[in-house]
Enzyme design. Structure first.
Site, PDB file in Angstrom:
ATOM      1  N   GLY A 191      46.824  54.729  31.777  1.00  0.00           N
ATOM      2  CA  GLY A 191      47.936  54.784  32.706  1.00  0.00           C
ATOM      3  C   GLY A 191      48.450  53.409  33.068  1.00  0.00           C
ATOM      4  O   GLY A 191      49.630  53.240  33.380  1.00  0.00           O
ATOM      5  N   GLU A 318      55.795  49.359  43.605  1.00  0.00           N
ATOM      6  CA  GLU A 318      55.536  48.034  43.039  1.00  0.00           C
ATOM      7  C   GLU A 318      56.392  47.818  41.787  1.00  0.00           C
ATOM      8  O   GLU A 318      55.941  47.261  40.800  1.00  0.00           O
ATOM      9  CB  GLU A 318      54.052  47.857  42.703  1.00  0.00           C
ATOM     10  CG  GLU A 318      53.151  47.855  43.917  1.00  0.00           C
ATOM     11  CD  GLU A 318      51.717  47.479  43.587  1.00  0.00           C
ATOM     12  OE1 GLU A 318      51.173  46.576  44.228  1.00  0.00           O
ATOM     13  OE2 GLU A 318      51.148  48.103  42.670  1.00  0.00           O
ATOM     14  N   GLU A 334      56.359  41.074  42.713  1.00  0.00           N
ATOM     15  CA  GLU A 334      54.930  40.738  42.642  1.00  0.00           C
ATOM     16  C   GLU A 334      54.672  39.576  41.677  1.00  0.00           C
ATOM     17  O   GLU A 334      55.254  39.506  40.601  1.00  0.00           O
ATOM     18  CB  GLU A 334      54.148  41.968  42.192  1.00  0.00           C
ATOM     19  CG  GLU A 334      52.645  41.776  42.178  1.00  0.00           C
ATOM     20  CD  GLU A 334      51.899  43.005  41.691  1.00  0.00           C
ATOM     21  OE1 GLU A 334      50.721  42.875  41.308  1.00  0.00           O
ATOM     22  OE2 GLU A 334      52.492  44.107  41.688  1.00  0.00           O
ATOM     23  N   CYS A 336      52.178  39.046  39.821  1.00  0.00           N
ATOM     24  CA  CYS A 336      51.699  39.562  38.538  1.00  0.00           C
ATOM     25  C   CYS A 336      52.842  40.025  37.645  1.00  0.00           C
ATOM     26  O   CYS A 336      52.747  39.941  36.415  1.00  0.00           O
ATOM     27  CB  CYS A 336      50.731  40.726  38.757  1.00  0.00           C
ATOM     28  SG  CYS A 336      49.050  40.244  39.183  1.00  0.00           S
ATOM     29  N   CYS A 402      44.653  41.138  42.343  1.00  0.00           N
ATOM     30  CA  CYS A 402      45.017  40.930  40.939  1.00  0.00           C
ATOM     31  C   CYS A 402      45.801  39.638  40.725  1.00  0.00           C
ATOM     32  O   CYS A 402      45.698  39.018  39.664  1.00  0.00           O
ATOM     33  CB  CYS A 402      45.819  42.117  40.429  1.00  0.00           C
ATOM     34  SG  CYS A 402      47.254  42.534  41.447  1.00  0.00           S
ATOM     35  N   CYS A 403      46.591  39.233  41.727  1.00  0.00           N
ATOM     36  CA  CYS A 403      47.508  38.107  41.527  1.00  0.00           C
ATOM     37  C   CYS A 403      46.833  36.737  41.466  1.00  0.00           C
ATOM     38  O   CYS A 403      47.219  35.914  40.626  1.00  0.00           O
ATOM     39  CB  CYS A 403      48.592  38.111  42.606  1.00  0.00           C
ATOM     40  SG  CYS A 403      49.716  39.526  42.489  1.00  0.00           S
TER      41      CYS A 403
END
Length: 640
Positions: A191, A318, A334, A336, A402-403
């Protein structure tokens, strides 16, 4: 001169083969000095090492399960993977035995955690072992594997150590058995895309085509009918109509990839998918994938991208909303996602240098991704608005972290985005003080030294170092904004127009040791106006100099930044070196400023505010909120 074939295959230079100085060297030093260790420290504080340490009891559910059926704790393997990748690149620049030992310890834990069949995932081995491969749509198993694969490749390239690489090869071999259309196999995909591009990296470093084939399988399967996510949910006893965002567009799984024409859904997922598609298009010379990507590229860059290269305006998904919907103060954008756009753009250059991709790569790199990291490497942005009332500040960590490792690994690997090589050509996509050791497929070995103070100065010089003369082409990007650029070889001025190919100056000649190429890119200040369909920027103007977007901050200009009005014809700007911001170039301009102090008590009145002549200081957007907190503004009132 005939135009070079589109069947060329350009591959990025390995990170250890490029040594950075200047602008990017300072950023890499910040990561080496602070960020790399900080990432590990905060992963430890979050409990991530306990999750993979089989000598300790499982920590269980540390971050509660959310309504979508999962928890960000499921992604911890990816955070550790990106942190190891960052450490790998930082070790090459600056050896750090203590930090390397910490990474080795984590890798040892993963070796002990790995099942005999090759499977490796902390959550599904230690918390929910009976849920392996039951919800690929939501649970990020392959996404986590992808980040560990990228870490393995980076650590091997930077240190020569194979342990993590061998671990991830075993895992990839296991995946080859698990996924497919054979008896007992899973005809599915993740996903959250990521493993697609990671498998290409694994294939390139191991020279194993089977990993390319698995990546291609995941890409080819996405969005096909009967829909895997629907069948998977039914098989798992889940309501097929009840899931996050309620649309397969969220994961770009609504159509087969070659049929997709609009960029939709979660921004990071989209960028990772397109990156993997572009890699496979390069490796297989797949024109059908390239054609789809070109359509998607135009859709994104002409209708859905901020001037910063930020993408995905909405926090709710997002990701993407409607065409020309680009709010500034609520922009999600974002970090990312812009990192992912850099990934995608760089891979679109795999079939040959093309300015339309490299220009956007640079724009997203400097203005969309880099703001995510502070100059000292210790604090971060997750979302990146283009306007702030003073309440948006950098943070130390995030519940979904995550960033920080994503921007850190990009900064420390930036050399591999600057240069690429093919059989007989070197492409320079980005400019910055550096030394690159390049080996062409035809056997020529070239050391290319780039001397420049870019992006603060537009003078760029290249000097070749060759053991013996060699014939190859050197292609240098001439940015679309660089009006009046000049180029010379050994003092002889070249006709740029006669040597331009897709926005690159292509110099095809016999090269000798000590040859010198001089490129000059004028960094004129230029106004930027948005398409009138972008209602949030109506009557506003933004400023760029070279690749950099500039903004106003309270620190330099006081409050009420929206009262500043730029004249229609820009006045000459005075450049100022900011010692407290890595010697960045600030711009001082004569402007008008609406008076707010004498407005009175009325909320509205029939006469506009009076104006006074003033000086406004603009600073590079990527550096905002590195000093005192306060307002920030990119799009400024324009006096038309």
């Amino acid at each position: 001169m005939n135009k070079p074939s589109n069947d060329r295959q350009f591959r990025p230079v390995a990170v250890p083969d490029v040594e950075l100085g200047g602008f990017w060297g300072k950023w890499q030093d910040a990561v080496c000095n602070s960020t790399a260790a900080t990432l590990l420290d905060r992963c430890v504080e979050a409990g991530m090492l306990k999750a993979i340490d089989v000598s300790q009891p499982s920590p269980g559910v540390v971050i509660p399960i959310q309504p979508w059926g999962g928890t960000t704790q499921m992604f911890w393997d990816s955070d550790l993977g990106k942190s190891i990748e960052t450490i790998a690149y930082s070790l090459y620049r600056r050896p750090n035995p203590k930090l390397e030992a910490r990474a080795d310890e984590i890798i040892d834990m993963y070796e002990k955690l790995q099942d005999e069949d090759g499977y490796l995932n902390a959550w599904f081995q230690r918390v929910e072992p009976n849920r392996r491969w039951t919800n690929l749509r939501d649970h990020h198993e392959l996404y986590c594997a992808g980040h560990l694969m990228e870490a393995a490749v980076a650590y091997f390239q930077a240190t020569g150590k194979r342990k993590l690489l061998d671990i991830m090869c075993r895992y990839a071999d296991y995946m080859i058995k698990i996924f497919g259309h054979g008896d007992g196999q899973i005809p599915g995909y993740c996903g959250h895309e990521e493993v697609e591009l990671a498998l290409v990296k694994l294939a390139r470093v191991t020279d194993e085509k089977k990993y390319l084939e698995l990546s291609k399988y995941f890409i080819d399967e996405r969005g096909t009918q009967p829909h895997f996510f629907t069948a998977e949910a039914s098989r798992d006893g889940r309501d097929v109509s009840e899931y996050h965002q309620k649309t397969y567009e969220y994961a770009q799984a609504h159509q087969p990839v070659r049929e997709q024409t609009k960029v939709v859904g979660h921004a990071v997922r989209a960028m990772y998918l397109y990156s993997g598609m572009a890699d496979i298009a390069t490796e297989y010379k797949d024109d059908s994938l390239t054609a789809a990507l070109e359509t998607l590229w135009d859709d994104l860059t002409t209708k859905q991208m901020y001037i910063t290269g930020g993408i995905g305006p909405a926090a709710s998904n997002e990701g993407f909303t409607d065409y020309f919907d680009l709010p500034n103060d609520t922009a999600y954008a974002e970090t990312c996602a812009s990192v992912g756009l850099v990934f995608w753009a760089s891979r679109m250059l795999g079939r040959g240098p093309d300015r339309r991709y490299a220009d956007i790569m640079e724009q997203a790199l400097y203005n969309g991704a880099l703001p995510g990291l502070s100059t000292d490497g210790k604090t971060f942005f997750y979302d990146n608005p283009l306007e702030s009332a003073g309440k948006h500040h950098r943070w130390k960590w995030h519940h979904c972290p995550c960033c920080p490792p994503n921007i850190a690994r990009l900064v420390t690997s930036i050399g591999s985005y600057m240069y690429a090589v093919s059989d007989n050509e070197i492409a320079v996509h980005l400019y910055g003080a550096s030394t690159a050791r390049l080996k062409l497929a035809n056997g020529a070995e070239v050391e290319l030294q780039q001397t420049t103070n870019y992006p603060w100065d537009g003078a760029v010089a290249f000097t070749t170092k060759l053991e013996k003369p060699a014939k190859f082409a050197l292609s240098l990007r001439i940015p679309d904004w660089a009006e009046g650029a000049t180029l010379s070889v050994n003092g002889e001025v070249l006709d740029l127009n006669a040597n331009m190919r897709d926005g690159y100056a292509r110099i095809d000649r016999d090269w000798a040791d000590g040859d010198r190429v001089a490129l000059y890119l004028p960094l004129a200040l230029r106004p930027q106006y948005a398409n009138p369909k972008v209602r949030q920027d109506a009557g506003r103007v933004a400023l760029m100099r070279g690749p950099l977007v500039y903004c106003l901050e309270t620190t330099d200009n006081g409050e009420d930044l929206n009262a500043i009005v730029l004249p229609r014809e820009l006045p000459a700007a005075e450049t100022v070196v900011l010692k407290d911001l890595n010697d960045a170039i600030a711009l001082d301009l004569k402007v008008e400023r609406e008076e707010t102090s004498n407005w009175g008590t009325a909320l509205y009145r029939k006469a506009p505010a009076e104006r006074q002549v003033a000086t406004a200081r603009f600073v590079p957007y990527h550096l905002w909120d590195n000093r005192a907190p306060g307002e920030m503004l990119v799009w400024v009132q324009s006096d038309r």
